[in-house]
Write an enzyme that holds these catalytic residues in place. Structure first.
Site, PDB file in Angstrom:
ATOM      1  N   HIS A 155       3.722 -73.745 -63.536  1.00 58.16           N
ATOM      2  CA  HIS A 155       4.937 -72.612 -62.930  1.00 58.16           C
ATOM      3  C   HIS A 155       4.498 -73.310 -61.329  1.00 58.16           C
ATOM      4  O   HIS A 155       4.695 -71.252 -61.349  1.00 58.16           O
ATOM      5  CB  HIS A 155       5.799 -72.014 -63.675  1.00 58.16           C
ATOM      6  CG  HIS A 155       6.866 -71.892 -63.894  1.00 58.16           C
ATOM      7  ND1 HIS A 155       7.869 -70.944 -64.975  1.00 58.16           N
ATOM      8  CD2 HIS A 155       8.288 -71.912 -62.478  1.00 58.16           C
ATOM      9  CE1 HIS A 155       9.060 -71.123 -64.875  1.00 58.16           C
ATOM     10  NE2 HIS A 155       8.968 -72.468 -62.955  1.00 58.16           N
ATOM     11  N   HIS A 206       6.524 -74.343 -57.911  1.00 59.88           N
ATOM     12  CA  HIS A 206       7.769 -74.855 -56.752  1.00 59.88           C
ATOM     13  C   HIS A 206       7.093 -75.540 -55.276  1.00 59.88           C
ATOM     14  O   HIS A 206       6.914 -74.236 -54.643  1.00 59.88           O
ATOM     15  CB  HIS A 206       8.542 -73.761 -56.542  1.00 59.88           C
ATOM     16  CG  HIS A 206       9.556 -74.003 -57.989  1.00 59.88           C
ATOM     17  ND1 HIS A 206      10.522 -75.026 -58.880  1.00 59.88           N
ATOM     18  CD2 HIS A 206       9.711 -72.402 -58.716  1.00 59.88           C
ATOM     19  CE1 HIS A 206      10.870 -73.459 -59.564  1.00 59.88           C
ATOM     20  NE2 HIS A 206      10.217 -72.180 -59.512  1.00 59.88           N
ATOM     21  N   ASN A 239      13.277 -78.793 -59.672  1.00 64.09           N
ATOM     22  CA  ASN A 239      14.477 -78.349 -58.719  1.00 64.09           C
ATOM     23  C   ASN A 239      14.360 -78.435 -56.873  1.00 64.09           C
ATOM     24  O   ASN A 239      14.541 -77.525 -56.513  1.00 64.09           O
ATOM     25  CB  ASN A 239      15.416 -76.989 -58.891  1.00 64.09           C
ATOM     26  CG  ASN A 239      13.982 -75.518 -58.554  1.00 64.09           C
ATOM     27  OD1 ASN A 239      13.007 -76.083 -58.494  1.00 64.09           O
ATOM     28  ND2 ASN A 239      14.313 -74.671 -58.078  1.00 64.09           N
ATOM     29  N   ASP A 281      14.711 -75.915 -64.795  1.00 61.43           N
ATOM     30  CA  ASP A 281      14.023 -74.772 -64.355  1.00 61.43           C
ATOM     31  C   ASP A 281      14.807 -74.112 -62.617  1.00 61.43           C
ATOM     32  O   ASP A 281      15.325 -75.282 -61.976  1.00 61.43           O
ATOM     33  CB  ASP A 281      12.593 -75.080 -63.728  1.00 61.43           C
ATOM     34  CG  ASP A 281      12.612 -73.591 -63.340  1.00 61.43           C
ATOM     35  OD1 ASP A 281      12.252 -71.748 -64.066  1.00 61.43           O
ATOM     36  OD2 ASP A 281      11.914 -72.915 -62.524  1.00 61.43           O
ATOM     37  N   HIS A 323      14.384 -71.543 -68.625  1.00 61.82           N
ATOM     38  CA  HIS A 323      14.576 -71.173 -67.871  1.00 61.82           C
ATOM     39  C   HIS A 323      15.149 -70.205 -68.427  1.00 61.82           C
ATOM     40  O   HIS A 323      16.400 -70.715 -68.614  1.00 61.82           O
ATOM     41  CB  HIS A 323      15.013 -71.318 -66.419  1.00 61.82           C
ATOM     42  CG  HIS A 323      15.720 -70.791 -65.529  1.00 61.82           C
ATOM     43  ND1 HIS A 323      14.977 -69.801 -63.845  1.00 61.82           N
ATOM     44  CD2 HIS A 323      16.777 -69.823 -65.983  1.00 61.82           C
ATOM     45  CE1 HIS A 323      15.671 -69.422 -64.084  1.00 61.82           C
ATOM     46  NE2 HIS A 323      16.827 -69.205 -64.343  1.00 61.82           N
ATOM     47  N   HIS A 348       8.634 -67.414 -67.717  1.00 55.41           N
ATOM     48  CA  HIS A 348       8.313 -66.417 -67.268  1.00 55.41           C
ATOM     49  C   HIS A 348       9.202 -65.607 -67.882  1.00 55.41           C
ATOM     50  O   HIS A 348      10.492 -64.660 -67.425  1.00 55.41           O
ATOM     51  CB  HIS A 348       9.213 -66.111 -65.747  1.00 55.41           C
ATOM     52  CG  HIS A 348      10.243 -66.926 -65.291  1.00 55.41           C
ATOM     53  ND1 HIS A 348      11.402 -67.497 -66.456  1.00 55.41           N
ATOM     54  CD2 HIS A 348      10.170 -67.950 -64.402  1.00 55.41           C
ATOM     55  CE1 HIS A 348      12.734 -68.071 -65.983  1.00 55.41           C
ATOM     56  NE2 HIS A 348      12.097 -69.010 -64.897  1.00 55.41           N
ATOM     57  N   ASN A 388      13.399 -64.292 -59.704  1.00 51.98           N
ATOM     58  CA  ASN A 388      14.806 -64.476 -60.949  1.00 51.98           C
ATOM     59  C   ASN A 388      14.047 -64.796 -61.784  1.00 51.98           C
ATOM     60  O   ASN A 388      12.894 -65.954 -62.246  1.00 51.98           O
ATOM     61  CB  ASN A 388      15.728 -65.535 -60.734  1.00 51.98           C
ATOM     62  CG  ASN A 388      16.596 -65.651 -61.579  1.00 51.98           C
ATOM     63  OD1 ASN A 388      16.954 -64.418 -62.923  1.00 51.98           O
ATOM     64  ND2 ASN A 388      17.511 -66.440 -61.650  1.00 51.98           N
ATOM     65  N   ASP A 434       4.940 -69.267 -61.143  1.00 51.00           N
ATOM     66  CA  ASP A 434       6.967 -69.201 -60.535  1.00 51.00           C
ATOM     67  C   ASP A 434       6.358 -68.503 -58.756  1.00 51.00           C
ATOM     68  O   ASP A 434       7.651 -68.399 -58.290  1.00 51.00           O
ATOM     69  CB  ASP A 434       7.302 -67.836 -60.839  1.00 51.00           C
ATOM     70  CG  ASP A 434       9.000 -68.766 -61.022  1.00 51.00           C
ATOM     71  OD1 ASP A 434       9.291 -69.864 -60.818  1.00 51.00           O
ATOM     72  OD2 ASP A 434      10.252 -68.289 -60.990  1.00 51.00           O
TER      73      ASP A 434
END
Length: 442
Positions: A80, A82, A114, A168, A195, A248, A294, A321
């Site tokens: 996980h 980004h 995303n 997500d 998510h 998460h 978040n 995350d």
């Protein structure tokens, strides 16, 4: 979509690394999911040539004496992250993300969809995987559950070449759409990661809803947001007889739902991040947006519940995350985007909080951070065995160090662990016999 031009040129720096003919690691702990033993390890021609007592070292190109305090472990996998690529590369891109991963001992990641545009086509998947070639990090893009992450329609997930799908950053609000995606996932072997957040309950909240939010006069995120959608995902997975992976996890309520569902045979797995078992909402009293993410930091009761769930096996794996944002974006606490970087601190956090406190053996850390996430995606876990490909990390279990954001390899430095004193640090990351990262002081 125009994702970039000469990828072979921009990742050329990674490809300049050459495999040593041989490297001998003396007096190191060899750790896998089953046991650990202190001995020597010889790498030759990209493979683990021998594990045991090795007296002759004259033919090795390099010899490192671990002095009994260093451990050789399978490389980590973070399912996980980004990487913000394509479209948001002022925060991070595939290459800087891979640099951060290697520094943290991570050689495999799932990058979430995303991006701009979102990952919902073969073209974007190919762009990301091609850009990662030669880095030493296996990057697996997650495809969107819904086209464009708009929550309105499904598409042929299997055709874009991914192993996992997720919207997500936001939930799939339409439960029937999610159920249909789960039914399809049974046919094509995809894992769905959720998510869990009810946007109507959140309604503009930016920190945990509770005593601290009330004292600061800041709108909070109620835990019912996470708990209710976690319960929904479990119910939908039961209906579809499909796998669901909960992202998460941060609340006691969600963990109670997951623990109960596992006991009843529901195909649910979950993950958490180090900040959820180390910190609480007290951190946001500083009004420093680097403590905003978040889901948010919760209460001490939630923190303890997360820690207990890591220890009892309810939580399957540790992720970060990893969510880079620039200093400018994080400057205003109330307006800042949520998210923190974590690839370079996750192993140190686990060693400090669990291993050095005697709560968890190294073998279990390897399981949660290396083998289990790979198995969830149907990937083979690296093994420290004679004849196997030389993929491993060399970790100083006792090195004490303080996190300095300016020393991180990520393009963004928004770490929740700035100034934290850790014990244990990755010193070297090797894939296929190639040293991809080495600490300057090694």
């Amino acid at each position: 979509m125009r994702c970039g031009s000469d990828i072979s040129a921009i990742n050329a720096d990674f490809k300049e690394e050459q495999a040593l003919n041989s490297i001998l690691l003396k007096n190191v702990r060899i750790v896998d999911t089953e046991a650990s033993v202190t001995c020597d390890l010889l790498v030759r021609d990209g493979k683990i040539a021998k594990i045991g007592e090795i007296s002759e070292n004259k033919d090795a190109d390099r010899v490192i004496d671990g002095m009994g305090k260093m451990a050789v472990m399978p490389p980590l996998f973070d399912m996980h992250v980004h990487f913000r690529d394509p479209g948001l590369t002022h925060k991070e891109d595939v290459l800087t993300g891979c640099e951060a991963a290697l520094a943290g001992g991570v050689t495999g990641v799932v990058c979430m969809p995303n991006t701009k545009p979102p990952i919902d086509s073969r073209e974007i998947v190919d762009y990301i995987t091609k850009k990662a070639e030669g880095t030493g990090v296996e990057v697996y893009p997650a495809g969107c559950v819904t086209k464009g992450m708009q929550g309105r329609e499904l598409y042929d997930h299997a055709s874009i070449g991914v192993r996992i799908i997720s919207d997500d950053g936001r939930p799939v609000e339409n439960a029937e759409l999610l159920r249909r995606a789960m039914i399809e996932s049974n046919k094509n072997g995809l894992l769905i990661a959720s998510h869990c957040e009810d946007l109507n309950i959140i309604n503009g909240g930016i920190i945990n809803n509770g005593a601290v939010s009330e004292e600061l006069g800041i709108k909070g995120m109620d835990r019912a947001s996470e708990d209710s959608v976690t319960a929904r995902e479990i119910a939908v997975a039961m209906s579809a007889n499909a796998r669901i992976h909960i992202c998460h996890v941060s609340t006691r309520g969600s963990l109670d739902f997951i623990r109960d569902a596992k006991a009843r045979g529901v195909k649910v797995t979950c993950e958490t991040c180090p900040h959820y078992f180390m910190y609480t909402e007290e951190k946001v009293r500083s009004l420093d947006a680097d403590y905003r993410m978040n889901p948010p930091l919760r209460t001490e009761d939630d923190r303890k519940a997360v820690e207990d769930a890591v220890l009892d096996g309810t939580i399957d794996c540790i992720v970060t995350d990893h969510a880079p944002h620039t200093a400018e974006e994080k400057a205003d606490f109330r307006k800042a985007p949520n998210g923190v970087v974590g690839l370079e601190t996750s192993l140190a956090a686990m060693l400090t909080h669990f291993y050095h406190t005697g709560k968890m053996p190294l073998e279990r850390i390897v399981e949660m951070m290396s083998s289990t996430p790979r198995k969830l995606l149907g990937l083979e876990a690296p093994m420290l065995r004679e004849g196997a490909r030389a993929d491993f990390i060399l970790v100083d279990l006792d090195e004490e160090w303080t996190v300095n954001p300016d020393e991180l390899h990520s393009r963004s430095h928004n770490t929740v662990f700035k100034g934290e004193r850790f014990k244990g640090r990755n010193l070297m990351t090797v894939t296929n016999g190639i040293i991809r990262y080495e600490a300057q002081h090694l």
